[in-house]
Design an enzyme around this catalytic site. Structure first.
Site, PDB file in Angstrom:
ATOM      1  N   ARG A   1      33.559 -28.129 -34.085  1.00  0.00           N
ATOM      2  CA  ARG A   1      34.332 -28.709 -33.110  1.00  0.00           C
ATOM      3  C   ARG A   1      33.874 -29.591 -31.874  1.00  0.00           C
ATOM      4  NH1 ARG A   1      35.634 -23.209 -34.636  1.00  0.00           N
ATOM      5  NH2 ARG A   1      37.294 -23.291 -35.740  1.00  0.00           N
TER       6      ARG A   1
ATOM      7  N   LYS B   1      36.304 -44.684 -28.892  1.00  0.00           N
ATOM      8  CA  LYS B   1      36.792 -44.757 -30.225  1.00  0.00           C
ATOM      9  C   LYS B   1      35.700 -44.577 -31.253  1.00  0.00           C
ATOM     10  CE  LYS B   1      40.900 -47.602 -29.309  1.00  0.00           C
ATOM     11  NZ  LYS B   1      41.834 -48.960 -29.578  1.00  0.00           N
TER      12      LYS B   1
ATOM     13  N   GLU C   1      33.761 -61.232 -29.149  1.00  0.00           N
ATOM     14  CA  GLU C   1      34.293 -60.211 -28.285  1.00  0.00           C
ATOM     15  C   GLU C   1      33.707 -60.419 -26.770  1.00  0.00           C
ATOM     16  OE1 GLU C   1      36.347 -57.913 -29.534  1.00  0.00           O
ATOM     17  OE2 GLU C   1      35.631 -57.699 -31.640  1.00  0.00           O
TER      18      GLU C   1
ATOM     19  N   LYS D   1      35.012 -53.778 -20.197  1.00  0.00           N
ATOM     20  CA  LYS D   1      35.579 -52.696 -21.182  1.00  0.00           C
ATOM     21  C   LYS D   1      35.678 -51.150 -20.250  1.00  0.00           C
ATOM     22  CE  LYS D   1      35.920 -50.986 -25.295  1.00  0.00           C
ATOM     23  NZ  LYS D   1      35.682 -50.906 -26.931  1.00  0.00           N
TER      24      LYS D   1
ATOM     25  N   GLU E   1      44.888 -45.547 -24.768  1.00  0.00           N
ATOM     26  CA  GLU E   1      45.813 -46.520 -25.042  1.00  0.00           C
ATOM     27  C   GLU E   1      47.099 -46.203 -24.848  1.00  0.00           C
ATOM     28  OE1 GLU E   1      43.898 -48.682 -28.318  1.00  0.00           O
ATOM     29  OE2 GLU E   1      45.602 -49.472 -28.807  1.00  0.00           O
TER      30      GLU E   1
ATOM     31  N   ARG F   1      45.058 -50.892 -22.374  1.00  0.00           N
ATOM     32  CA  ARG F   1      43.932 -51.055 -23.308  1.00  0.00           C
ATOM     33  C   ARG F   1      44.155 -52.084 -24.455  1.00  0.00           C
ATOM     34  NH1 ARG F   1      39.661 -46.202 -25.241  1.00  0.00           N
ATOM     35  NH2 ARG F   1      38.646 -47.638 -26.396  1.00  0.00           N
TER      36      ARG F   1
ATOM     37  N   ASN G   1      42.841 -55.996 -27.573  1.00  0.00           N
ATOM     38  CA  ASN G   1      43.085 -56.356 -29.113  1.00  0.00           C
ATOM     39  C   ASN G   1      43.494 -57.816 -29.336  1.00  0.00           C
ATOM     40  OD1 ASN G   1      42.663 -53.859 -30.288  1.00  0.00           O
ATOM     41  ND2 ASN G   1      44.759 -52.958 -29.431  1.00  0.00           N
TER      42      ASN G   1
ATOM     43  N   HIS H   1      43.332 -59.871 -32.237  1.00  0.00           N
ATOM     44  CA  HIS H   1      42.968 -58.755 -33.444  1.00  0.00           C
ATOM     45  C   HIS H   1      44.075 -58.724 -34.541  1.00  0.00           C
ATOM     46  CE1 HIS H   1      39.364 -57.954 -31.127  1.00  0.00           C
ATOM     47  NE2 HIS H   1      39.116 -57.035 -31.873  1.00  0.00           N
TER      48      HIS H   1
ATOM     49  N   HIS I   1      42.692 -59.094 -38.094  1.00  0.00           N
ATOM     50  CA  HIS I   1      42.507 -58.189 -38.821  1.00  0.00           C
ATOM     51  C   HIS I   1      43.218 -58.571 -40.326  1.00  0.00           C
ATOM     52  CE1 HIS I   1      42.312 -54.729 -35.683  1.00  0.00           C
ATOM     53  NE2 HIS I   1      41.271 -55.169 -36.107  1.00  0.00           N
TER      54      HIS I   1
ATOM     55  N   HIS J   1      34.068 -59.391 -38.700  1.00  0.00           N
ATOM     56  CA  HIS J   1      35.266 -59.010 -37.950  1.00  0.00           C
ATOM     57  C   HIS J   1      35.119 -59.962 -36.534  1.00  0.00           C
ATOM     58  CE1 HIS J   1      37.474 -56.639 -35.335  1.00  0.00           C
ATOM     59  NE2 HIS J   1      36.915 -56.593 -34.279  1.00  0.00           N
TER      60      HIS J   1
END
Ligand code: NAD
Ligand code: ZN
Length: 360
Positions: free
Chosen positions: A118, A140, A182, A224, A234, A240, A244, A247, A251, A264
Site C-alpha cells: 500500500r 506520474k 521536452e 515543471k 491534472e 498541467r 502535453n 503530444h 502519441h 517519444h
C-alpha cells in the site's frame, strides 16, 4: 549544485541537480534512516552506475533488481518481478526503492512503490535527459497495457530526485536529442526567454557542455515544478495539460509507427511543429516565430516532418488518445512563443489540412 523544491504540502520534495552527486551522501542520508534499500535498474545501466549507487547508499544488504531494457518491458511482468523479489527477500513497509534509469525504470519503479504494501518510499535517480527534465518530476507513475500505453498507473511522489548530469556522458546522441524535445517544449509553452537562450546554446548543448546542460535541466525542472505544484492531479482545466503540447500528435505518430520506431521525443518534436502550424494558421502565432520553432527543432537533430500516415488514421489515433474527451480533441496551441493554452476552439479544416501536410 542546485535545489528545486516541489511544493505539495506534506508531499513536498527536493530535486537536486549537479555534478558528482553520486558522492554526496549528505543529500540522501535523511531518507535511508531505518530503511531497507532496493535498487531497480536495467541491463544497460547496471554495468555503468549500479556500483556507484550501491556505494552511495552505503548499506551492506542492498537488493538489486535488474530488468531488461526497453519500453516493451514497461509491463505487468516487470512490475511483478519487482514484487516477487521484494517479497522473496522479506522487504516490508520500511522499504525504500531507488529508480536508477530512464523514464521506463522511473515509471515502473514509482508504480511498484505506490502499490507495494500500500505504498513505500522511493527516490528517483533519472539517467536519461528526458527523465531528468520530465518523467522523474511530477509523480506520474505507471506501466503499459497491451491495449494502451501508460494505461495503468498512479500519482505517487518520490521522496527526492537526484539528477547527476555526469551520467549524460554515456547517453546516446539520439536519446539526448529526444530529451531536448521536452526541454524546447518548456520554452514554447511558458518561457520565451528560455526559448531564446536555447536558440543561442543549442550547439553547445549537443556537445554536452556541463554548464549549459545544468542550466537547461534546472530551468526545465523549475518550469515543471511550478506547473505540478499548481495542478498536481491534472484537474484544473488546462494548467498541467499544457505540458502535453505536441503530444496528441506525437502519441498518434508513436502509435502508428509502432512503439520504438520513433522515440517519444522525436514524435513530440514533430507534434510541436504541427501544433505550431495550426497556431499560425489560426492567426495567433507569427510566421516568423513559426520559422524560429522549426529551426530550433531541426538544430536539435529532431524531425519536423511527420511520417506517412493516412489522415483518417491520424485523426482516429488522436481521438483515441486518453486526453480526448467525448470525441472532441482538445489541443494545446500557442498564442505566441512562451504562451500555450488548451482549446477545442480551432478550425477543424485547419486541423485536417495539417494532418494532410507532408512537410512544414
Ligand atoms: N511519468 C511521466 O510524467 C513521464 C513523462 C514523460 C515520459 N514518461 C515515460 O518515460 C519513458 C521514456 O523515458 P526515456 O526517454 O528515458 O526512455 P528509456 O527509459 O527507455 O531510456 C532510453 C534509453 O537510454 C538508456 N539510458 C538511459 N540513461 C542512460 C545513460 N545515462 N547512459 C546510457 N544509456 C542510458 C536506457 O537504458 C534506454 O535504452 C516512456 O515510457 C514514457 O511513457 C513518463
Ligand atoms: Zn513527453
Amino acid at each position: 549544485m542546485k535545489t528545486i523544491k516541489i511544493n505539495l504540502g506534506d508531499r513536498s520534495y527536493p530535486i537536486f541537480i549537479g555534478q558528482k552527486l553520486f558522492k554526496e551522501y549528505a543529500l540522501i542520508k535523511d531518507y535511508i534512516h531505518n530503511k531497507r534499500v532496493a535498487i531497480v535498474t536495467n541491463t544497460t545501466i547496471e554495468p555503468l552506475y549500479l556500483n556507484e549507487i550501491k556505494e552511495l547508499f552505503g548499506h551492506e544488504d542492498i537488493l538489486s533488481i535488474v530488468l531488461p531494457d526497453g519500453e516493451k518491458y514497461k509491463t505487468h511482468e516487470s512490475l511483478n518481478s519487482i514484487y516477487d523479489q521484494l517479497l522473496a527477500n522479506k522487504y516490508g513497509r520500511d522499504s525504500l526503492l531507488i529508480a536508477l534509469g530512464g523514464g521506463v525504470i522511473g515509471d515502473i519503479t514509482g508504480y511498484a512503490a505506490a502499490t507495494y504494501m500500500r505504498g513505500i518510499d522511493f527516490i528517483q535517480i533519472p539517467t536519461s535527459l528526458l527523465s531528468q527534465v520530465d518523467s522523474s518530476v511530477g509523480g506520474k507513475t505507471g506501466i503499459n497495457h497491451s491495449l494502451g500505453k501508460n494505461m495503468i498507473g498512479a500519482f505517487y511522489q518520490p521522496k527526492c530526485v537526484l539528477i547527476n548530469i555526469d551520467v549524460l556522458k554515456t547517453l546516446p546522441d539520439r536519446e539526448l536529442s529526444a530529451g531536448l524535445a521536452e526541454v524546447i517544449k518548456y520554452g514554447l509553452i511558458r518561457d520565451k526567454s528560455f526559448f531564446a537562450w536555447l536558440e543561442k546554446e543549442m550547439h553547445v548543448l549537443l556537445e554536452k557542455n556541463p554548464e549549459s546542460l545544468m542550466h537547461a535541466i534546472s530551468v526545465s525542472c523549475e518550469n515543471k515544478a511550478n506547473v505540478v505544484s499548481e495542478d498536481e492531479f491534472e484537474s484544473k482545466k488546462g494548467i498541467r495539460a499544457t505540458l502535453n503540447f505536441g503530444h496528441t500528435f506525437g502519441h498518434a505518430i508513436e502509435n502508428a509507427m509502432g512503439y520504438g520506431k520513433w522515440l517519444h521525443g522525436e514524435a513530440v518534436a514533430c507534434g510541436m511543429v504541427m501544433a505550431s502550424f495550426i497556431s499560425k494558421e489560426q492567426g495567433w502565432l507569427s510566421e516568423q516565430d513559426f520559422e524560429r520553432i522549426k529551426r530550433l527543432i531541426s538544430q536539435a537533430n529532431l524531425p519536423i516532418n511527420p511520417p506517412a500516415i493516412d489522415e483518417k488514421r491520424f485523426l482516429d489515433l488522436m481521438l483515441s488518445d486518453k486526453k480526448a474527451i467525448h470525441g472532441q480533441i482538445n489541443l494545446v496551441l500557442l498564442k505566441k512563443i512562451g504562451n500555450a493554452f488548451l482549446t477545442a476552439d480551432y478550425s477543424s479544416e485547419i486541423l485536417i489540412n495539417t494532418l494532410q501536410k507532408k512537410s512544414f
